[in-house]
Write a protein that holds these residues in place. Structure first.
Motif, PDB file in Angstrom:
ATOM      1  N   GLY A 101       0.824  -1.211   0.000  1.00 20.61           N
ATOM      2  CA  GLY A 101       0.000   0.000   0.000  1.00 20.61           C
ATOM      3  C   GLY A 101       0.854   1.256   0.000  1.00 20.61           C
ATOM      4  N   LEU A 102       1.946   1.216   0.732  1.00 18.65           N
ATOM      5  CA  LEU A 102       2.871   2.350   0.760  1.00 18.65           C
ATOM      6  C   LEU A 102       3.519   2.549  -0.608  1.00 18.65           C
ATOM      7  N   ALA A 103       3.866   1.463  -1.280  1.00 22.44           N
ATOM      8  CA  ALA A 103       4.442   1.559  -2.623  1.00 22.44           C
ATOM      9  C   ALA A 103       3.431   2.121  -3.616  1.00 22.44           C
ATOM     10  N   PHE A 104       2.178   1.711  -3.496  1.00 22.04           N
ATOM     11  CA  PHE A 104       1.137   2.239  -4.376  1.00 22.04           C
ATOM     12  C   PHE A 104       0.939   3.734  -4.139  1.00 22.04           C
ATOM     13  N   ALA A 148       1.478   9.296  -5.990  1.00 21.23           N
ATOM     14  CA  ALA A 148       1.924  10.645  -5.647  1.00 21.23           C
ATOM     15  C   ALA A 148       2.947  11.175  -6.650  1.00 21.23           C
ATOM     16  N   ILE A 149       3.889  10.345  -7.060  1.00 22.93           N
ATOM     17  CA  ILE A 149       4.888  10.788  -8.041  1.00 22.93           C
ATOM     18  C   ILE A 149       4.223  11.029  -9.393  1.00 22.93           C
ATOM     19  N   GLY A 150       3.307  10.151  -9.786  1.00 24.03           N
ATOM     20  CA  GLY A 150       2.585  10.347 -11.043  1.00 24.03           C
ATOM     21  C   GLY A 150       1.763  11.629 -11.047  1.00 24.03           C
ATOM     22  N   ALA A 154       2.331  14.307  -9.191  1.00 18.83           N
ATOM     23  CA  ALA A 154       3.252  15.444  -9.169  1.00 18.83           C
ATOM     24  C   ALA A 154       3.802  15.708 -10.568  1.00 18.83           C
ATOM     25  N   LEU A 155       4.142  14.649 -11.298  1.00 14.58           N
ATOM     26  CA  LEU A 155       4.663  14.830 -12.652  1.00 14.58           C
ATOM     27  C   LEU A 155       3.588  15.392 -13.585  1.00 14.58           C
ATOM     28  N   PHE A 156       2.381  14.873 -13.494  1.00 12.32           N
ATOM     29  CA  PHE A 156       1.298  15.356 -14.341  1.00 12.32           C
ATOM     30  C   PHE A 156       0.965  16.815 -14.028  1.00 12.32           C
ATOM     31  N   LEU A 157       0.871  17.137 -12.740  1.00  9.95           N
ATOM     32  CA  LEU A 157       0.571  18.514 -12.357  1.00  9.95           C
ATOM     33  C   LEU A 157       1.691  19.461 -12.801  1.00  9.95           C
ATOM     34  N   GLY A 158       2.935  19.042 -12.643  1.00  8.49           N
ATOM     35  CA  GLY A 158       4.056  19.864 -13.085  1.00  8.49           C
ATOM     36  C   GLY A 158       4.055  20.064 -14.590  1.00  8.49           C
ATOM     37  N   TYR A 159       3.699  19.021 -15.323  1.00 13.52           N
ATOM     38  CA  TYR A 159       3.619  19.117 -16.782  1.00 13.52           C
ATOM     39  C   TYR A 159       2.540  20.114 -17.204  1.00 13.52           C
ATOM     40  N   LYS A 160       1.375  20.035 -16.563  1.00 19.11           N
ATOM     41  CA  LYS A 160       0.276  20.946 -16.899  1.00 19.11           C
ATOM     42  C   LYS A 160       0.600  22.391 -16.532  1.00 19.11           C
ATOM     43  N   SER A 176       8.072  17.178  -8.581  1.00 18.36           N
ATOM     44  CA  SER A 176       8.542  15.805  -8.357  1.00 18.36           C
ATOM     45  C   SER A 176       9.496  15.737  -7.164  1.00 18.36           C
ATOM     46  N   LEU A 177      10.364  16.727  -6.990  1.00 17.07           N
ATOM     47  CA  LEU A 177      11.252  16.742  -5.826  1.00 17.07           C
ATOM     48  C   LEU A 177      10.476  16.955  -4.531  1.00 17.07           C
ATOM     49  N   LEU A 178       9.453  17.798  -4.591  1.00 12.88           N
ATOM     50  CA  LEU A 178       8.609  18.007  -3.423  1.00 12.88           C
ATOM     51  C   LEU A 178       7.864  16.718  -3.056  1.00 12.88           C
ATOM     52  N   ALA A 179       7.351  16.020  -4.059  1.00 15.35           N
ATOM     53  CA  ALA A 179       6.663  14.748  -3.808  1.00 15.35           C
ATOM     54  C   ALA A 179       7.622  13.718  -3.225  1.00 15.35           C
ATOM     55  N   LEU A 180       8.838  13.644  -3.736  1.00 17.78           N
ATOM     56  CA  LEU A 180       9.826  12.697  -3.203  1.00 17.78           C
ATOM     57  C   LEU A 180      10.172  13.008  -1.750  1.00 17.78           C
ATOM     58  N   ALA A 181      10.320  14.294  -1.432  1.00 13.02           N
ATOM     59  CA  ALA A 181      10.632  14.673  -0.053  1.00 13.02           C
ATOM     60  C   ALA A 181       9.481  14.304   0.886  1.00 13.02           C
TER      61      ALA A 181
END
Length: 87
Positions: free
Chosen positions: A30-33, A38-40, A42-48, A65-70
């Motif tokens: 569940g944590l991996a999902f 969250a990374i997906g 963040a990437l989509f929102l950053g792209y838009k 993406s860096l914020l999501a990773l942190a």
């Protein structure tokens, strides 16, 4: 001799039961999902946002993406340092 056996039995009965292997598997999968989603997002929102702003450099993809990773790293540390609890 009897006292030692009784004291060991009391100590074992007072300990909290640990999570089983299946529960740990579900917890960490569940944590991996959560990480993937969250990374997906963040990437989509950053792209838009990069499309909307019109920058030639993908600045918001990198920032989000860096914020999501942190945040995910903080979440993982917080979840893995919790004592095992039976739900």
């Amino acid at each position: 001799m009897e006292e030692r056996k009784e004291s060991k039995h009391k100590k074992n009965s007072q300990q909290k039961p640990s999570l089983s292997n299946k529960q740990l598997l579900l917890k960490y999968s569940g944590l991996a999902f959560q990480m993937l989603v969250a990374i997906g997002m963040a990437l989509f929102l950053g792209y838009k946002v990069d499309q909307w702003v019109g920058l030639g450099f993908p600045l918001f993809i990198i920032i989000f993406s860096l914020l999501a990773l942190a945040l995910l790293l903080w979440q993982i540390i917080k979840d893995t340092n919790k004592p095992n609890e039976e739900n």
